[in-house]
Design a protein around this motif. Structure first.
Motif, mmCIF file in Angstrom:
data_model
loop_
_atom_site.group_PDB
_atom_site.id
_atom_site.type_symbol
_atom_site.label_atom_id
_atom_site.label_comp_id
_atom_site.label_asym_id
_atom_site.label_seq_id
_atom_site.Cartn_x
_atom_site.Cartn_y
_atom_site.Cartn_z
ATOM 1 N N GLU A 85 0.839 -1.197 0.000
ATOM 2 C CA GLU A 85 0.000 0.000 0.000
ATOM 3 C C GLU A 85 0.876 1.250 0.000
ATOM 4 O O GLU A 85 1.958 1.259 0.591
ATOM 5 C CB GLU A 85 -0.915 0.016 1.225
ATOM 6 N N ASP A 86 0.394 2.294 -0.648
ATOM 7 C CA ASP A 86 1.124 3.555 -0.671
ATOM 8 C C ASP A 86 1.139 4.239 0.695
ATOM 9 O O ASP A 86 2.137 4.819 1.089
ATOM 10 C CB ASP A 86 0.522 4.511 -1.709
ATOM 11 N N GLN A 87 0.008 4.172 1.387
ATOM 12 C CA GLN A 87 -0.088 4.793 2.707
ATOM 13 C C GLN A 87 -0.764 3.813 3.674
ATOM 14 O O GLN A 87 -1.924 3.999 4.053
ATOM 15 C CB GLN A 87 -0.863 6.106 2.622
ATOM 16 N N PRO A 88 -0.038 2.773 4.055
ATOM 17 C CA PRO A 88 -0.659 1.773 4.934
ATOM 18 C C PRO A 88 -1.014 2.359 6.297
ATOM 19 O O PRO A 88 -0.302 3.210 6.824
ATOM 20 C CB PRO A 88 0.417 0.704 5.068
ATOM 21 N N VAL A 89 -2.131 1.908 6.808
ATOM 22 C CA VAL A 89 -2.557 2.292 8.153
ATOM 23 C C VAL A 89 -2.275 1.094 9.054
ATOM 24 O O VAL A 89 -2.782 0.002 8.820
ATOM 25 C CB VAL A 89 -4.058 2.652 8.176
ATOM 26 N N ILE A 90 -1.444 1.304 10.034
ATOM 27 C CA ILE A 90 -1.085 0.235 10.954
ATOM 28 C C ILE A 90 -2.052 0.296 12.133
ATOM 29 O O ILE A 90 -1.981 1.191 12.963
ATOM 30 C CB ILE A 90 0.375 0.370 11.437
ATOM 31 N N LYS A 91 -2.967 -0.651 12.157
ATOM 32 C CA LYS A 91 -3.989 -0.684 13.204
ATOM 33 C C LYS A 91 -3.455 -1.415 14.429
ATOM 34 O O LYS A 91 -3.050 -2.567 14.349
ATOM 35 C CB LYS A 91 -5.239 -1.393 12.676
ATOM 36 N N PRO A 92 -3.447 -0.741 15.564
ATOM 37 C CA PRO A 92 -3.035 -1.428 16.793
ATOM 38 C C PRO A 92 -4.150 -2.362 17.265
ATOM 39 O O PRO A 92 -5.270 -2.311 16.753
ATOM 40 C CB PRO A 92 -2.827 -0.291 17.783
ATOM 41 N N TYR A 93 -3.823 -3.213 18.197
ATOM 42 C CA TYR A 93 -4.851 -4.056 18.799
ATOM 43 C C TYR A 93 -4.644 -4.059 20.312
ATOM 44 O O TYR A 93 -3.526 -3.844 20.789
ATOM 45 C CB TYR A 93 -4.839 -5.476 18.213
ATOM 46 N N PRO A 94 -5.694 -4.271 21.079
ATOM 47 C CA PRO A 94 -5.591 -4.199 22.545
ATOM 48 C C PRO A 94 -4.962 -5.477 23.121
ATOM 49 O O PRO A 94 -5.661 -6.405 23.528
ATOM 50 C CB PRO A 94 -7.045 -4.018 22.993
ATOM 51 N N GLU A 95 -3.643 -5.512 23.150
ATOM 52 C CA GLU A 95 -2.904 -6.704 23.582
ATOM 53 C C GLU A 95 -3.337 -7.206 24.954
ATOM 54 O O GLU A 95 -3.545 -8.403 25.148
ATOM 55 C CB GLU A 95 -1.405 -6.414 23.597
ATOM 56 N N SER A 96 -3.462 -6.287 25.907
ATOM 57 C CA SER A 96 -3.801 -6.714 27.272
ATOM 58 C C SER A 96 -5.199 -7.319 27.340
ATOM 59 O O SER A 96 -5.427 -8.261 28.097
ATOM 60 C CB SER A 96 -3.661 -5.556 28.256
ATOM 61 N N LEU A 97 -6.118 -6.812 26.531
ATOM 62 C CA LEU A 97 -7.469 -7.385 26.512
ATOM 63 C C LEU A 97 -7.463 -8.743 25.811
ATOM 64 O O LEU A 97 -8.143 -9.677 26.246
ATOM 65 C CB LEU A 97 -8.448 -6.437 25.824
#
Length: 127
Positions: A85-97
């Motif tokens: 992707e030209d402008q990838p969006v890196i989506k975080p995830y709730p690791e602790s949950l």
């Protein structure tokens, strides 16, 4: 200070000022070897030992193994997004949950070890 030592037993990550081609090869090799080293490390542990924590209030060994599968699946997807992707969006995830969900707390580690083996094989090939 003791808590900091237990949080980061090998120290806080410091980005190298220069990253060489040789260092990249070593890191890629680490990615290839990780699931096998982890599997060998945890193989002798009993079910009771998998419930131990490194520090008070921390995740169990079992939760950490499942976390590795979760985070490494996310990592390879992030790599692929960055490559495609030209402008990838890196989506975080709730690791602790995620670590509190039934598949992280009450599920055998074999599935996550298998996931890690497959993900790391693909990741290594990609890199």
């Amino acid at each position: 200070m003791e808590l900091e030592k237990r949080k980061y037993p090998i120290g806080v990550f410091e980005k190298p000022s220069v990253i060489t081609a040789q260092q990249l090869k070593e890191w890629i090799k680490d990615i290839a070897q990780f699931p096998y080293i982890l599997k060998a490390t945890v193989a002798p542990l009993t079910a009771e030992q998998l419930q131990l924590t490194y520090r008070e209030g921390g995740w169990t060994i079992q939760q950490i193994i499942h976390h590795c599968a979760d985070s490494h699946m996310n990592a390879i997807i992030r790599f692929k997004l960055a490559l495609t992707e030209d402008q990838p969006v890196i989506k975080p995830y709730p690791e602790s949950l995620c670590a509190e969900l039934p598949d992280s707390k009450n599920f055998p580690i074999a599935a996550s070890l298998s996931i890690l083996e497959g993900v790391h094989s693909r990741w290594h090939a990609l890199l």
